[in-house]
Design a protein around this motif. Structure first.
Motif, PDB file in Angstrom:
ATOM      1  N   ARG A  48      70.230  91.402 -12.768  1.00 20.56           N
ATOM      2  CA  ARG A  48      69.324  91.204 -11.646  1.00 20.56           C
ATOM      3  C   ARG A  48      69.888  91.719 -10.520  1.00 20.56           C
ATOM      4  NH1 ARG A  48      68.813  87.653  -7.780  1.00 20.56           N
ATOM      5  NH2 ARG A  48      70.893  86.765  -8.456  1.00 20.56           N
ATOM      6  N   LYS A  49      71.302  91.279 -10.376  1.00 23.04           N
ATOM      7  CA  LYS A  49      72.037  91.704  -9.081  1.00 23.04           C
ATOM      8  C   LYS A  49      72.105  93.301  -8.999  1.00 23.04           C
ATOM      9  CE  LYS A  49      74.873  87.534  -8.605  1.00 23.04           C
ATOM     10  NZ  LYS A  49      76.406  87.147  -8.745  1.00 23.04           N
ATOM     11  N   GLU A  50      72.407  94.025 -10.065  1.00 27.59           N
ATOM     12  CA  GLU A  50      72.418  95.536  -9.868  1.00 27.59           C
ATOM     13  C   GLU A  50      71.001  95.888  -9.598  1.00 27.59           C
ATOM     14  OE1 GLU A  50      74.052  99.061 -12.852  1.00 27.59           O
ATOM     15  OE2 GLU A  50      75.022  97.174 -12.722  1.00 27.59           O
ATOM     16  N   THR A  51      70.070  95.588 -10.310  1.00 29.26           N
ATOM     17  CA  THR A  51      68.524  95.824  -9.882  1.00 29.26           C
ATOM     18  C   THR A  51      68.402  95.966  -8.408  1.00 29.26           C
ATOM     19  OG1 THR A  51      67.798  95.667 -12.271  1.00 29.26           O
ATOM     20  CG2 THR A  51      66.141  95.723 -10.366  1.00 29.26           C
ATOM     21  N   LEU A  52      68.738  94.675  -7.723  1.00 31.09           N
ATOM     22  CA  LEU A  52      68.281  94.554  -6.491  1.00 31.09           C
ATOM     23  C   LEU A  52      69.276  95.433  -5.501  1.00 31.09           C
ATOM     24  CD1 LEU A  52      68.050  90.565  -6.268  1.00 31.09           C
ATOM     25  CD2 LEU A  52      66.253  92.118  -6.152  1.00 31.09           C
ATOM     26  N   ALA A  53      70.481  95.684  -5.904  1.00 38.49           N
ATOM     27  CA  ALA A  53      71.309  96.637  -5.190  1.00 38.49           C
ATOM     28  C   ALA A  53      70.852  97.877  -5.115  1.00 38.49           C
ATOM     29  CB  ALA A  53      72.648  96.359  -5.780  1.00 38.49           C
ATOM     30  N   SER A  54      70.318  98.370  -6.489  1.00 37.36           N
ATOM     31  CA  SER A  54      69.759  99.583  -6.846  1.00 37.36           C
ATOM     32  C   SER A  54      68.628 100.037  -5.814  1.00 37.36           C
ATOM     33  CB  SER A  54      69.557  99.931  -8.207  1.00 37.36           C
ATOM     34  OG  SER A  54      70.703  99.729  -8.856  1.00 37.36           O
ATOM     35  N   LEU A  55      67.637  99.067  -5.884  1.00 35.67           N
ATOM     36  CA  LEU A  55      66.509  99.299  -4.960  1.00 35.67           C
ATOM     37  C   LEU A  55      66.908  99.452  -3.677  1.00 35.67           C
ATOM     38  CD1 LEU A  55      63.952  96.869  -6.991  1.00 35.67           C
ATOM     39  CD2 LEU A  55      64.108  99.508  -6.765  1.00 35.67           C
ATOM     40  N   GLU A  56      67.700  98.499  -3.215  1.00 29.56           N
ATOM     41  CA  GLU A  56      68.161  98.633  -1.740  1.00 29.56           C
ATOM     42  C   GLU A  56      68.885  99.796  -1.512  1.00 29.56           C
ATOM     43  OE1 GLU A  56      68.608  97.560   2.118  1.00 29.56           O
ATOM     44  OE2 GLU A  56      67.507  96.592   0.593  1.00 29.56           O
ATOM     45  N   GLN A  57      69.593 100.330  -2.316  1.00 29.59           N
ATOM     46  CA  GLN A  57      70.338 101.669  -1.904  1.00 29.59           C
ATOM     47  C   GLN A  57      69.176 102.810  -2.191  1.00 29.59           C
ATOM     48  OE1 GLN A  57      72.765 102.958  -5.459  1.00 29.59           O
ATOM     49  NE2 GLN A  57      73.798 104.671  -4.171  1.00 29.59           N
ATOM     50  N   ALA A  58      68.308 102.661  -2.841  1.00 31.50           N
ATOM     51  CA  ALA A  58      67.321 103.870  -2.662  1.00 31.50           C
ATOM     52  C   ALA A  58      66.344 103.669  -1.489  1.00 31.50           C
ATOM     53  CB  ALA A  58      66.163 103.317  -4.153  1.00 31.50           C
ATOM     54  N   ARG A  59      66.193 102.498  -0.889  1.00 28.17           N
ATOM     55  CA  ARG A  59      65.396 102.517   0.252  1.00 28.17           C
ATOM     56  C   ARG A  59      66.214 102.945   1.428  1.00 28.17           C
ATOM     57  NH1 ARG A  59      63.939  97.047  -1.903  1.00 28.17           N
ATOM     58  NH2 ARG A  59      61.747  96.947  -2.320  1.00 28.17           N
ATOM     59  N   GLU A  60      67.601 102.689   1.447  1.00 28.39           N
ATOM     60  CA  GLU A  60      68.689 103.266   2.481  1.00 28.39           C
ATOM     61  C   GLU A  60      68.726 104.739   2.306  1.00 28.39           C
ATOM     62  OE1 GLU A  60      72.243 101.360   1.549  1.00 28.39           O
ATOM     63  OE2 GLU A  60      71.710  99.394   2.380  1.00 28.39           O
ATOM     64  N   GLU A  61      68.140 105.365   1.174  1.00 29.18           N
ATOM     65  CA  GLU A  61      68.227 106.802   1.184  1.00 29.18           C
ATOM     66  C   GLU A  61      66.873 107.275   1.176  1.00 29.18           C
ATOM     67  OE1 GLU A  61      70.782 108.865   0.356  1.00 29.18           O
ATOM     68  OE2 GLU A  61      72.358 107.243   0.109  1.00 29.18           O
ATOM     69  N   GLY A  62      66.120 106.468   1.763  1.00 28.65           N
ATOM     70  CA  GLY A  62      64.618 107.112   2.264  1.00 28.65           C
ATOM     71  C   GLY A  62      63.705 106.941   1.223  1.00 28.65           C
ATOM     72  N   VAL A  63      63.622 106.071   0.055  1.00 25.74           N
ATOM     73  CA  VAL A  63      62.695 106.051  -0.915  1.00 25.74           C
ATOM     74  C   VAL A  63      62.102 104.894  -0.393  1.00 25.74           C
ATOM     75  CG1 VAL A  63      62.366 105.298  -3.357  1.00 25.74           C
ATOM     76  CG2 VAL A  63      64.487 106.825  -2.796  1.00 25.74           C
ATOM     77  N   VAL A  64      60.613 105.105  -0.590  1.00 26.37           N
ATOM     78  CA  VAL A  64      59.625 104.186  -0.666  1.00 26.37           C
ATOM     79  C   VAL A  64      59.306 103.302  -1.929  1.00 26.37           C
ATOM     80  CG1 VAL A  64      57.414 103.459   0.328  1.00 26.37           C
ATOM     81  CG2 VAL A  64      58.534 105.326   1.267  1.00 26.37           C
ATOM     82  N   VAL A  65      59.510 102.291  -1.856  1.00 27.64           N
ATOM     83  CA  VAL A  65      59.353 101.171  -3.236  1.00 27.64           C
ATOM     84  C   VAL A  65      57.945 100.501  -3.027  1.00 27.64           C
ATOM     85  CG1 VAL A  65      60.318  99.379  -4.573  1.00 27.64           C
ATOM     86  CG2 VAL A  65      61.765 100.948  -3.389  1.00 27.64           C
ATOM     87  N   TYR A  66      57.139 100.694  -4.115  1.00 21.96           N
ATOM     88  CA  TYR A  66      55.780 100.239  -3.965  1.00 21.96           C
ATOM     89  C   TYR A  66      55.653  99.095  -5.104  1.00 21.96           C
ATOM     90  CZ  TYR A  66      54.861 104.969  -1.941  1.00 21.96           C
ATOM     91  OH  TYR A  66      54.994 106.025  -1.028  1.00 21.96           O
ATOM     92  N   GLU A  67      54.802  98.144  -4.397  1.00 21.78           N
ATOM     93  CA  GLU A  67      54.455  96.815  -5.328  1.00 21.78           C
ATOM     94  C   GLU A  67      52.994  97.394  -5.754  1.00 21.78           C
ATOM     95  OE1 GLU A  67      55.876  94.223  -6.241  1.00 21.78           O
ATOM     96  OE2 GLU A  67      57.721  93.972  -4.982  1.00 21.78           O
ATOM     97  N   VAL A  68      52.607  97.403  -6.916  1.00 21.71           N
ATOM     98  CA  VAL A  68      51.464  98.037  -7.556  1.00 21.71           C
ATOM     99  C   VAL A  68      50.655  96.899  -8.106  1.00 21.71           C
ATOM    100  CG1 VAL A  68      52.370 100.212  -7.466  1.00 21.71           C
ATOM    101  CG2 VAL A  68      52.179  98.861  -9.731  1.00 21.71           C
TER     102      VAL A  68
END
Length: 339
Positions: A287-307
């Motif tokens: 759970r912690k790694e998933t949250l950290a991975s998504l945060e890292q992706a956002r910092e790299e300019g990735v847009v994360v979408y709730e669908v």
């Protein structure tokens, strides 16, 4: 022959017989997935992940707890990074009893336990809570024992997350957004059919070749869990990540039934408790790694979408209706009815 020579020959023969018996006992210990060393039972556990992976860390936790529960009389000898072979090779070693335990994806044992195919089907679980309620309930416990006729006994499940679509240029907000896109998939009939049903062109590519395929435009996107997306730096190429969670395929800790039967009832109880606790420990790490991975992706300019997951599930409903394995279909109905 002199008496001295006869005595020497007799002594030599006794020595050879003793060595042979000793070596045979050594081999016997190896054939039951470990052995006894200085009064301690040692169980061999092998897997293909690196030592930083949450599953490996959970296994180290399990080793610690098993030692505490057994007062040091039972321990694990852990072999990571595929040093004892691939997932399939480790499963085969479980079957012949030369290995005690291994980690495998539930998808990898479909050929041994056909009902495991249910995990590869899309949108079987409503959400993460439903998923774990099923695994920790009667259905999950039954599935752990489904492979016993093939010498495979499940001890617990580990979280491998949900698989989600990610793309280079086209945001995937609705199922229709996938239309015409080339999406990398595993070389799996179910994965191929899923992407095809959603209107995209499934393109099987080896995982190690995917970064280049994305960079070169061979495919428009792929699908996987968030930690895999970030760890492999796919965020450098793909700037859109959609949380559609189309499949949840757990990892499983398997044990050779041949080795299991050599354990006392008390040892079996200790092992099951340590495995269960390691599952809970791993889920929190994941759970912690998933949250950290998504945060890292956002910092790299990735847009994360709730669908709207329901819209995706509705479009692939025909796939679920066409399941022709009676046991899988019955299991699918039970999962849908579970809380």
């Amino acid at each position: 022959m002199s008496k001295t020579s006869s005595a020497f020959a007799a002594g030599l023969l006794v020595g050879v017989l003793a060595a042979t018996i000793g070596f045979s006992l050594f081999l016997r210990h190896q054939k039951i997935g470990g052995g006894d060393m200085a009064g301690k039972r040692v169980l061999k556990l092998a897997h293909g992940l690196d030592t930083a992976h949450p599953v490996h860390l959970a296994m180290e936790f399990m080793k610690q707890r098993l030692g505490e529960l057994s007062d040091g009389t039972v321990t694990l000898d852990i072999y990571p990074s595929a040093v004892l072979g691939s997932e399939t090779e480790c499963i085969e070693q479980l079957q012949n009893g030369s290995l005690a335990m291994t980690k495998t994806s539930a998808g990898s044992i479909e050929n041994f336990v056909p009902t495991m195919a249910v995990f590869s089907l899309p949108y079987v679980f409503r959400d993460e809570t439903h998923f774990w309620n099923v695994l920790n309930g009667p259905i999950g416990k039954e599935l752990l024992k489904e492979g016993e006729s093939k010498y495979l006994r499940g001890l617990c499940y580990y979280d491998a997350g949900s698989r989600n679509f990610y793309t280079k240029e086209t945001p995937i907000r609705t199922p229709d957004d996938l239309s015409g896109l080339k999406i990398r998939v595993m070389n799996s009939a179910t994965a191929i059919e899923l992407v095809k049903t959603l209107g995209a062109a499934p393109t099987p590519i080896a995982w190690g070749e995917l970064y280049s395929a994305l960079a070169q435009g061979t495919v428009d996107g792929a699908e996987n869990n968030a930690p895999s997306f970030s760890t492999n730096k796919h965020y450098e190429v793909c700037k859109h990540f959609s949380l559609d969670g189309h499949s949840r395929i757990p990892d499983m800790l398997l044990m050779s039934t041949k080795v299991w039967r050599t354990l006392s009832q008390q040892e079996q109880t200790w092992l099951e408790q340590a495995a269960k606790e390691s599952s809970d420990f791993q889920r929190e790490l994941w759970r912690k790694e998933t949250l950290a991975s998504l945060e890292q992706a956002r910092e790299e300019g990735v847009v994360v979408y709730e669908v709207d997951v329901a819209a995706f599930a509705a479009k692939v409903q025909p796939m679920l209706e066409q399941v022709d394995n009676a046991d899988v279909k019955k299991l699918l109905d039970r999962i849908r009815e579970a809380n």
